[in-house]
Motif scaffolding. Structure first.
Motif, mmCIF file in Angstrom:
data_model
loop_
_atom_site.group_PDB
_atom_site.id
_atom_site.type_symbol
_atom_site.label_atom_id
_atom_site.label_comp_id
_atom_site.label_asym_id
_atom_site.label_seq_id
_atom_site.Cartn_x
_atom_site.Cartn_y
_atom_site.Cartn_z
ATOM 1 N N TYR A 87 11.047 -6.254 -8.482
ATOM 2 C CA TYR A 87 10.474 -7.560 -8.185
ATOM 3 C C TYR A 87 10.539 -7.903 -6.705
ATOM 4 N N PHE A 134 10.955 -0.777 -12.589
ATOM 5 C CA PHE A 134 10.136 -1.711 -11.856
ATOM 6 C C PHE A 134 10.999 -2.473 -10.852
ATOM 7 N N PHE A 141 5.755 -1.047 -10.029
ATOM 8 C CA PHE A 141 6.126 -0.440 -11.308
ATOM 9 C C PHE A 141 5.886 1.066 -11.255
ATOM 10 N N ASN A 201 5.698 -7.329 -6.908
ATOM 11 C CA ASN A 201 6.131 -6.460 -8.003
ATOM 12 C C ASN A 201 5.540 -5.064 -7.882
ATOM 13 N N GLY A 215 3.732 -11.775 -8.116
ATOM 14 C CA GLY A 215 4.689 -12.312 -9.063
ATOM 15 C C GLY A 215 4.038 -13.324 -9.972
ATOM 16 N N GLY A 216 4.509 -13.439 -11.208
ATOM 17 C CA GLY A 216 3.964 -14.427 -12.124
ATOM 18 C C GLY A 216 3.393 -13.810 -13.376
ATOM 19 N N ALA A 217 3.495 -14.590 -14.471
ATOM 20 C CA ALA A 217 3.093 -14.066 -15.776
ATOM 21 C C ALA A 217 1.590 -13.849 -15.885
ATOM 22 N N LEU A 218 0.791 -14.545 -15.076
ATOM 23 C CA LEU A 218 -0.661 -14.465 -15.206
ATOM 24 C C LEU A 218 -1.271 -13.292 -14.449
ATOM 25 N N GLU A 219 -0.460 -12.624 -13.648
ATOM 26 C CA GLU A 219 -1.029 -11.702 -12.677
ATOM 27 C C GLU A 219 -1.386 -10.345 -13.243
ATOM 28 N N THR A 220 -2.442 -9.771 -12.697
ATOM 29 C CA THR A 220 -2.922 -8.447 -13.092
ATOM 30 C C THR A 220 -2.130 -7.366 -12.389
ATOM 31 N N GLN A 221 -1.818 -6.297 -13.102
ATOM 32 C CA GLN A 221 -1.230 -5.117 -12.482
ATOM 33 C C GLN A 221 -2.349 -4.178 -12.048
ATOM 34 N N TYR A 222 -2.259 -3.673 -10.823
ATOM 35 C CA TYR A 222 -3.251 -2.746 -10.278
ATOM 36 C C TYR A 222 -2.604 -1.379 -10.125
ATOM 37 N N PHE A 223 -3.338 -0.353 -10.529
ATOM 38 C CA PHE A 223 -2.779 0.982 -10.618
ATOM 39 C C PHE A 223 -3.280 1.909 -9.514
ATOM 40 N N GLY A 224 -2.413 2.851 -9.121
ATOM 41 C CA GLY A 224 -2.817 3.938 -8.267
ATOM 42 C C GLY A 224 -3.519 5.030 -9.067
#
Lengths: 113, 115
Positions: free
Chosen positions: A50, A48, A33, A31, A96-105
């Motif tokens: 997938y 976003f 975004f 994923n 992918g997945g509901a539990l996953e953390t998004q990491y930002f630039g």
């Protein structure tokens, strides 16, 4: 460590120019975004993706398009930049997945004159 | 629909005092809750998340957050604030029934720790 990089930290463009913002992640995340951040409005989702060649509109897609030709790269395109697109643009990625953390630039601060 | 509220735009606290940054949420199904911190002219850094289990979650830099299902809250806390904690803090949520969808973010709370 997850690394998300953005092609520019600061960018100055003129009204009407076509602008490309590039984002690359090195963790094989499915994923990706694009958000914009404005004072008092928080983070707003633009687009976003997938998977490669897939894209979904977020809350504010007008005036923007995206491209994901390779898994690690997600580009945001301002077709004809306008002054109201002056903002901080943040890219993120996640597994992918509901539990996953998004990491930002680190973000790209765009000024449109 | 999923939503997050951070009721305070600004929180001021003296160095050494405990700090709390508030967050409430609304989702369908079980909530997955996240806190991020943003320093000036930087991207968002992940602090901690609640998925399931113990209601008190510990994260980076001495921060912790308490999940309260009955109050639909997930407040960020730290026992003793540092000047270096001054930053913008974002709460985010994803509902368990919403599947693989982007996080929904609050508008952010600016924390100012005064020496």
């Amino acid at each position: 460590d997850v690394k998300v990089t953005q092609s520019s930290r600061y960018l100055v463009k003129r009204t009407g120019e076509k602008v490309f913002l590039e984002c690359v992640q090195d963790m094989d995340h499915e994923n990706m975004f694009w958000y914009r951040q404005d004072p008092g409005l928080g983070l707003r989702l633009i687009y976003f993706s997938y998977d490669v060649k897939m894209k979904e509109k977020g809350d504010i897609p007008e005036g923007y398009s995206v491209s994901r030709e390779k898994k690690e790269r997600f580009s945001l395109i301002l077709e004809s930049a306008s002054t109201n697109q002056t903002s901080m643009y943040l890219c993120a990625s996640s597994l992918g997945g509901a539990l996953e953390t998004q990491y930002f630039g680190p973000g790209t601060r765009l000024l449109v004159l | 629909a999923q939503s997050v509220a951070q009721p305070e735009d600004q929180v001021n606290v003296a160095e050494g005092n405990p700090l709390t940054v508030k967050c409430t949420y609304s989702v369908s199904g079980n909530p997955y809750l996240f806190w991020y911190v943003q320093y000036p002219n930087r991207g968002l850094q992940f602090l901690l998340k609640y998925i399931t289990g113990d209601n008190l979650v510990k994260g980076s830099y001495g921060f912790e957050a308490e999940f309260n299902k009955s109050q639909t809250s997930f407040h960020l806390k730290k026992p003793s604030a540092l000047v270096s904690d001054s930053a913008l803090y974002f709460c985010a949520v994803r509902g368990g029934l919403s599947g693989n969808t982007p996080l929904v973010f609050g508008k952010g709370t600016r924390l100012s720790v005064i020496a």
